[in-house]
Design an enzyme around this catalytic site. Structure first.
Site, PDB file in Angstrom:
ATOM      1  N   GLN A 115     -40.647  -0.232   3.530  1.00  0.00           N
ATOM      2  CA  GLN A 115     -41.635  -0.636   4.526  1.00  0.00           C
ATOM      3  C   GLN A 115     -41.535  -2.116   4.883  1.00  0.00           C
ATOM      4  O   GLN A 115     -42.312  -2.601   5.718  1.00  0.00           O
ATOM      5  CB  GLN A 115     -43.048  -0.339   3.999  1.00  0.00           C
ATOM      6  CG  GLN A 115     -43.339   1.122   3.746  1.00  0.00           C
ATOM      7  CD  GLN A 115     -43.539   1.911   5.029  1.00  0.00           C
ATOM      8  OE1 GLN A 115     -43.719   1.354   6.106  1.00  0.00           O
ATOM      9  NE2 GLN A 115     -43.507   3.230   4.926  1.00  0.00           N
ATOM     10  N   SER A 172     -34.431   2.251   3.736  1.00  0.00           N
ATOM     11  CA  SER A 172     -34.443   3.531   4.451  1.00  0.00           C
ATOM     12  C   SER A 172     -34.228   3.295   5.936  1.00  0.00           C
ATOM     13  O   SER A 172     -34.875   2.434   6.537  1.00  0.00           O
ATOM     14  CB  SER A 172     -35.783   4.243   4.234  1.00  0.00           C
ATOM     15  OG  SER A 172     -35.790   5.497   4.880  1.00  0.00           O
ATOM     16  N   THR A 185     -18.710  12.112   1.266  1.00  0.00           N
ATOM     17  CA  THR A 185     -18.252  11.447   2.482  1.00  0.00           C
ATOM     18  C   THR A 185     -19.397  10.692   3.144  1.00  0.00           C
ATOM     19  O   THR A 185     -20.455  11.264   3.405  1.00  0.00           O
ATOM     20  CB  THR A 185     -17.682  12.477   3.475  1.00  0.00           C
ATOM     21  OG1 THR A 185     -16.585  13.156   2.853  1.00  0.00           O
ATOM     22  CG2 THR A 185     -17.214  11.806   4.752  1.00  0.00           C
ATOM     23  N   CYS A 189     -45.784  11.240   2.317  1.00  0.00           N
ATOM     24  CA  CYS A 189     -45.210  11.888   1.132  1.00  0.00           C
ATOM     25  C   CYS A 189     -46.246  12.716   0.376  1.00  0.00           C
ATOM     26  O   CYS A 189     -45.896  13.619  -0.374  1.00  0.00           O
ATOM     27  CB  CYS A 189     -44.621  10.830   0.193  1.00  0.00           C
ATOM     28  SG  CYS A 189     -43.385   9.781   0.962  1.00  0.00           S
TER      29      CYS A 189
END
Length: 406
Positions: free
Chosen positions: A184, A204, A244, A330
């Site tokens: 955040q 993220s 990958t 979440c």
């Protein structure tokens, strides 16, 4: 104004679609597609309802849950989704070299944003995986005379900023590893892993207007922090994260970091102004509204307000024209009051009456004013229906009442 080729192409495709053209909407909600990536509903004047048209969507005020993709990020990703599709780990031909070069440039962009060496950046699927990589190893390193420190830089429910530099100094002086979940915070406030003595950091992509499904973990090289891979495989990402690397996604993450670095100061000033407008206009019109968290050490784009004598879930349902949240995405399936609010001493009734307003890069003044107007309208209506509000207006101290169960 920046070119937004992808959005123009999308608009052309919609215009060229077969079938009857919808009448122009005139009253109620208007679909926004020109100003930013998200499609938002905002007030508009009308005289007749449209016969047909696209589904109207609420305006978006939940950027702590996820952010819309910045069109500049999409522009950076598109070539690697269509033309440059080589495996970045293929070392024997140009397709692999092109993708590898793009991957390493993205690594440099992420590192630059947080003051790290590119070799200290490992790409992951997001902050959750990064947290797991960091904490698993740190837990294994705990001895009777050591401790683990893992702190969220900016809280995702109330926007409080932790004193990361001070915590880092304490950990460093005691030779304790320091991990921070900065999902955040990255791209929103200045961060420097060396100045703040951070050993591991989780990042993220979709929290900074980048793509979903990609993130990164910063792992300090000097003094070296050794981590154990969560999964076995081909040994990519220096053996720390096999599999990958998805070139289009990491290109998007890199572009999002570069844009954030360029626009951080401007975004922060603009978001601060909009946040102040929202808070002041709500509080001057409604009594008994509490802002949760520390007002000084706070990221302005995350605003958590408790509306006394109103059930938060009822208010969310009433505000169907605005995409909001009562807390973390979440844990949004839980009906329990926010553990974050309870931890800072908020009583259960106020914790149940909290709403989180998220203001981001693409939020407009018009959207803030519409949200404020609707919030005030529905809080007043819900309070008029509340016997507790009526008792308070009559001067009754609710804390003095001894409630009985039947």
């Amino acid at each position: 104004m920046l070119l937004r080729a992808a959005w123009r192409r999308a608009a052309v495709a919609v215009t060229a679609a077969p079938g009857p053209k919808p009448a122009a909407p005139t009253r109620g909600l208007r679909l926004r597609v020109g100003d930013h990536a998200s499609q938002s509903a905002v007030p508009a004047d009308t005289t007749a309802a449209p016969e047909a048209g696209p589904v109207l969507r609420p305006l978006y005020m939940d950027v702590q849950a996820t952010t819309p993709l910045d069109p500049r990020v999409l522009d950076a990703m598109l070539p690697y989704l269509i033309n440059y599709y080589g495996n970045p780990h293929s070392r024997t031909h140009a397709y692999g070299w092109e993708s590898e070069a793009a991957m390493e440039r993205a690594r440099q962009q992420v590192a630059s944003l947080i003051g790290a060496d590119p070799r200290e950046i490992i790409f992951t699927s997001g902050a959750t995986e990064s947290n797991n990589i960091a904490i698993k190893e740190l837990e294994a390193a705990i001895q009777p005379d050591t401790s683990l420190v893992s702190v969220m830089t900016v809280n995702n429910e109330i926007g409080v900023k932790q004193p990361i530099a001070e915590i880092g100094q304490i950990c460093s002086s005691r030779k304790v590893y320091f991990h921070t979940d900065a999902a955040q915070a990255v791209g929103k406030i200045p961060l420097d892993v060396n100045d703040m003595k951070i050993d591991l950091m989780s990042i993220s992509g979709h929290k900074i207007y980048g793509p979903k499904g990609v993130g990164a973990i910063y792992i300090r090289r000097r003094p070296r922090v050794r981590v154990e891979a969560l999964q076995s495989g081909g040994g990519q990402e220096r053996g720390m994260r096999s599999g990958t690397v998805p070139t289009p996604l990491v290109v998007g993450l890199g572009a999002a970091c570069e844009v954030a670095q360029q626009e951080m100061e401007y975004d922060h000033k603009r978001i601060s102004k909009l946040a102040e407008r929202l808070i002041q206009n709500i509080m001057k019109s409604l009594p008994d509204v509490v802002m949760n968290g520390d007002p000084e050490h706070h990221y302005p784009g995350c605003i958590n307000l408790s509306f006394a004598y109103v059930e938060g879930e009822s208010l969310l349902m009433a505000l169907k024209d605005v995409a909001l949240s009562s807390g973390s995405a979440c844990t949004s399936a839980s009906l329990e009051p926010s553990y974050v609010l309870r931890a800072i001493g908020t009583d259960e009734d106020l914790a149940h009456s909290s709403i989180r307003f998220g203001i981001g890069r693409f939020t407009t003044e018009e959207e803030v004013d519409y949200t404020v107007e609707k919030c005030i309208q529905h809080v007043k209506r819900l309070r008029e229906m509340s016997p507790l509000w009526e008792m308070v207006q009559d001067g009754i101290d609710l804390k003095s009442i001894k409630w009985t169960q039947h």
